[in-house]
Design an enzyme around this catalytic site. Structure first.
Site, PDB file in Angstrom:
ATOM      1  N   ASN A  79       0.870  -1.178   0.000  1.00 50.36           N
ATOM      2  CA  ASN A  79       0.000   0.000   0.000  1.00 50.36           C
ATOM      3  C   ASN A  79       0.906   1.226   0.000  1.00 50.36           C
ATOM      4  OD1 ASN A  79      -1.700   2.103   0.575  1.00 50.36           O
ATOM      5  ND2 ASN A  79      -2.788   1.063   2.235  1.00 50.36           N
TER       6      ASN A  79
ATOM      7  N   ARG B  33      -2.536  -1.733  -3.616  1.00 53.89           N
ATOM      8  CA  ARG B  33      -3.644  -0.791  -3.492  1.00 53.89           C
ATOM      9  C   ARG B  33      -3.439   0.321  -4.525  1.00 53.89           C
ATOM     10  NH1 ARG B  33      -4.230   4.318   0.235  1.00 53.89           N
ATOM     11  NH2 ARG B  33      -6.287   4.920  -0.457  1.00 53.89           N
TER      12      ARG B  33
ATOM     13  N   HIS C 244     -11.694   5.083  -0.796  1.00 51.91           N
ATOM     14  CA  HIS C 244     -11.831   4.300   0.439  1.00 51.91           C
ATOM     15  C   HIS C 244     -12.725   3.079   0.207  1.00 51.91           C
ATOM     16  CE1 HIS C 244     -11.014   8.063   3.132  1.00 51.91           C
ATOM     17  NE2 HIS C 244      -9.911   7.351   2.954  1.00 51.91           N
TER      18      HIS C 244
ATOM     19  N   ARG D 107      -7.483  18.484   3.960  1.00 50.96           N
ATOM     20  CA  ARG D 107      -8.313  18.729   2.758  1.00 50.96           C
ATOM     21  C   ARG D 107      -9.633  19.381   3.175  1.00 50.96           C
ATOM     22  NH1 ARG D 107      -7.993  12.766   0.348  1.00 50.96           N
ATOM     23  NH2 ARG D 107      -6.527  12.364   2.044  1.00 50.96           N
TER      24      ARG D 107
ATOM     25  N   GLU E 270      -7.784  -2.520   5.553  1.00 48.29           N
ATOM     26  CA  GLU E 270      -7.658  -2.416   4.099  1.00 48.29           C
ATOM     27  C   GLU E 270      -6.668  -3.436   3.540  1.00 48.29           C
ATOM     28  OE1 GLU E 270      -7.214   1.862   4.655  1.00 48.29           O
ATOM     29  OE2 GLU E 270      -8.317   2.111   2.797  1.00 48.29           O
TER      30      GLU E 270
END
Ligand code: AMP
Length: 593
Positions: free
Chosen positions: A7, A63, A151, A212, A359
């Protein structure tokens, strides 16, 4: 099988080795990118694995943040896939380029191991057009502007973990999944599929994040350019890196620090918490409306997992949805391993669940599933072509409804048998009445059922003036109400659906395809001169079924399949073949340590 998951993110590289036979994590590590750059950081992966004695790697999962419209499932990496990920890099500038370095590393150090890309966007491929379309010029939409969402791996994991915890099928749950970390997004998951999510064409839209902004008025670009003489690059950079909690609090992006400062009466920190919570609550309300209700609210990510006070702030004022948080349970959450505690009061209609996201593990599972399906696709095991039938609008009724529409004591009169055992068309027809129009003489199918169901095409929902959900036959919970009219009277009933395209098959056929009940598959229908691929075709398995694919009249028209278009089920001369299988298993069991 041992799977290495890489990842590669914007600031660090996480990698793990999983043993899929024992379902355990063998190794887990994270390296900060720092000043040495991506290539040098990724080159440390083989060194770290050798040092840990992890010399056997059978497959590698990567990923990849953005898969655009093209990648709807895990995909074997080849040169074309690499080129496509490169093309999508401008849409995920912080994340797609590191993933490409990860793939390059895999190819150099493990040239014989298959490399599989698992896309963050793939889970959201099911979002309907009304939710993924931006109201912008057509030329922009043609250039790829639409909601993709991110996500996805995390939201899918949460969905499966929640279903496991509640001992329910994902197909019976409406879940709102809140991934609240440095990146943050909410996802509406309606009966096993993502139907909306807060991130958009990029990972900037939606919730307030670490640095963000989330949602802003797109008008700010012109305004800031004119009033502060900022360039597009400067504005964009500030929205990604100098906004969110960092900008609001003036203290950086660490929620712990902001919560401490807020408790010490820092007004900026207090505002940051309020804006963060308000935005999340607003999305939850919107997604409950989008799904016509909500059964489970799930929290994950660094903030969702650890901040009891933020969970509380977000849930306050959601009582109108039937959500009542249990303060003691919320404050005492201590997540360990796979724990997924419920924190609602006993009478709360909505269950509230907190769980750590996984994940990496989810990526390993996707890789394993992908490789297992490939291995099963031996030519001698390929099942036969599937006959295609076109189902026109029709109605299933309860005995009580038959009597209300056709008279007391009336029984349906059989007209002819249909191909699926036990199903037949009746002589009787009804008018289906909506606020905008009427569909006349709609055939009733027998025998009677336990609930009414009215199946029309998507086009016909506009004739009626009612929005209908796409559902598997028999799943009529929370469906819209309309009026049926027969010779003896009128009846108000729910049960309006657009039938999900599906394939009936017997267990032996399912075994040859490697499928389980309610899996979703891609199917190509050969109808020369146009072959059409239908995605998300539901598999229905029963010993009584005959192998047959059912599509509705809209779908038949799209595929240029000629059909009678009237009354009931018409077998066509066309055949379908499976092109890709995307199993949506009902219950998910895992024992990762
Ligand atoms: P993630 O990106 O999922 O690793 O989440 C990072 C965010 O989780 C940061 O804002 C952290 O401050 C926040 N976080 C981690 N632990 C806690 C905690 N115990 N309480 C509040 N926020 C936390």
């Amino acid at each position: 099988m041992r799977i290495l998951v890489i990842n590669a993110g914007s600031s660090s590289v996480k990698f793990s080795v999983f043993d899929m036979d024992t379902q355990t994590t063998r190794f887990k590590h994270e390296i900060e990118i720092g000043t040495i750059g991506f290539k040098a950081t990724l080159a440390q992966i083989p060194v770290a694995l050798v040092e840990a004695g992890e010399t056997r790697i059978d497959a590698i999962g990567h990923r990849v943040a953005h898969g655009g419209e093209h990648f709807r499932d895990a995909t074997l990496v080849d040169d074309d896939v690499i080129a496509a990920i490169e093309v999508l890099a401008p849409l995920a500038p912080l994340h797609n380029p590191p993933a490409l370095y990860g793939i390059e590393t895999g190819r150099i150090y493990w040239p014989n191991a298959p490399q599989i890309a698992v896309f963050d966007t793939a889970f959201h491929a099911s979002i309907p057009a009304c939710a993924h379309t931006y109201a912008v010029p057509q030329a922009w939409r043609k250039a790829g502007l639409r909601r993709y969402g991110f996500h996805g791996t995390s939201h899918k994991y949460v969905m499966e973990r929640v279903a496991q915890e509640l001992k329910a099928s994902t197909r019976d749950l409406r879940i709102i999944s809140c991934h609240l970390g440095n990146g943050a997004s909410v996802c509406a998951i309606d009966r096993g599929v993502s139907v909306d999510t807060s991130m958009g064409v990029t990972a900037l839209e939606g919730l307030v994040m670490g640095s963000r902004s989330g949602d802003v008025d797109p008008g700010i670009f012109g305004y800031l350019q004119r009033s502060l003489a900022l360039s597009i690059d400067e504005i964009e950079n500030a929205l990604y890196h100098e906004s969110g909690l960092t900008a609001l609090s003036g203290l950086g992006n660490d929620m712990r620090r902001i919560e401490t400062a807020a408790a010490e009466a820092d007004p900026q920190a207090q505002l940051a918490l309020n804006v963060f919570a308000y935005r999340a609550r607003k999305y939850i309300g919107a997604y409950a409306a989008a799904m016509g209700g909500c059964d489970v609210l799930a929290f994950t990510g660094g903030i969702g997992e650890n901040s009891a006070s933020m969970r509380r702030r977000i849930c306050d004022r959601l009582e109108f949805l039937g959500l009542y948080l249990d303060e003691d349970r919320n404050s005492s959450v201590k997540l360990d391993g796979f724990a997924a505690p419920q924190i609602q009061q006993p009478h709360s209609r909505i269950r509230v669940i907190v769980t750590q996201t996984r994940e990496q593990w989810m990526i390993a599972k996707e890789v394993h599933r992908f490789l297992s399906v490939q291995a099963d696709k031996r030519p001698d095991q390929l099942p036969p072509a599937i006959p295609v039938a076109v189902s026109a609008h029709h109605v299933h009724l309860t005995q009580a409804s038959v009597e209300a529409l056709f008279g007391a004591g009336c029984q349906l009169t059989k007209q002819r048998d249909l191909s699926q055992a036990g199903a037949w068309t009746a002589v009787e027809t009804v008018n289906v009445i909506g606020p905008r129009g009427i569909i006349r003489s709609v055939r009733v199918l027998g025998p009677c059922r336990r609930s009414n169901q009215i199946e029309v095409s998507a086009t016909e929902t506009f004739t009626l003036g009612i929005e209908a959900p796409v559902r598997i036959s028999g799943d009529t919970a929370d469906t819209p109400t309309l009026t049926l009219e027969g010779p003896a009277g009128r009846l108000q009933t729910n049960g309006l659906i657009v039938a999900q395209r599906h394939i009936h098959m017997q267990p032996e056929d399912a075994k040859r395809f490697g499928l389980a009940d309610r899996d979703l598959v891609d199917v190509a229908i050969d109808s020369p001169p146009r072959t059409t691929v239908f995605r998300d075709v539901a598999v229905r398995i029963d010993p009584q079924f005959k192998l047959e694919m059912h599509i509705d009249t809209d779908e038949a028209n799209a595929a240029a399949i000629s059909h009678g278009g009237d009354g009931d089920l018409m077998l066509t001369l066309c055949h379908a073949r499976l092109t890709a299988c995307k199993p949506v298993r009902n219950i998910f069991i895992t024992t990762e340590s």
